[in-house]
Design an enzyme around this catalytic site. Sequence first.
Site, short mmCIF file in Angstrom:
data_model
loop_
_atom_site.label_atom_id
_atom_site.label_comp_id
_atom_site.label_asym_id
_atom_site.label_seq_id
_atom_site.Cartn_x
_atom_site.Cartn_y
_atom_site.Cartn_z
N GLY A 1 0.73 -1.32 -0.16
CA GLY A 1 -0.15 0.11 -0.10
C GLY A 1 0.96 1.37 -0.04
O GLY A 1 2.13 1.04 0.39
N SER B 1 6.20 -1.70 -2.22
CA SER B 1 6.08 -2.57 -3.03
C SER B 1 4.90 -2.40 -4.51
O SER B 1 4.16 -2.95 -4.51
CB SER B 1 5.92 -4.13 -2.90
#
Length: 208
Positions: free
Chosen positions: A42, A116
């Site tokens: 996130g 990520s």
Amino acid sequence: MTHSNHSNDPTSRNLTVHEASVKREDRARVSGQRGAVLWFTGLSGSGKSTVANAVESRLNQLGRMTYLLDGDNVRTGLNSNLGFSDADRQENIRRVAHVAKLFWDANLITLVSFISPFRAERRMARDLIGSDFVEVFVDASLDVCEQRDPKGLYKKARQGLISDFTGISSPYEKPEHPEVVLKTGEESLEASVEKVLEYLRGKGFIGG
């Protein structure tokens, strides 16, 4: 003896992968749990680390063996030589995925808390771990994350003081099929934690 060949193919560097006598199944039998990799992804400020820490605390209270890999912590050690270019972000996640696989092989419930931002990176991690990979999308809007801005990073990014900042000057590719979605801008921390635990119970990673 040293070798000058830097190929990525282990066989070309005279390396041999050794099979361990103790298998993952043996560790599972001793520990009484099934290892997993919970991959929290996130935006910065979405609550990834907060939720991951709270989930680990609950799992610990339930007698489960866990380990938490957090983005900032890993970047101060293992990945301290990496920056925030796309290539360095990819290498950051590649290393973390392989470390997570080692903890998973040790049959721990491993919690990975990293922005990520790219689907390809997360797909690589999923392919590496297999069916015990659990993608947890910590879904807070950019507005919510920017209002929180716990580290003051969004403000700096808006001022042009930070380049390649996810959500501002670098993209975030939302997960398409995450196993768990946490609406941290709308639900309580306790509700988010319970969602994760409910998934783990439902899939047989933890009992009760």
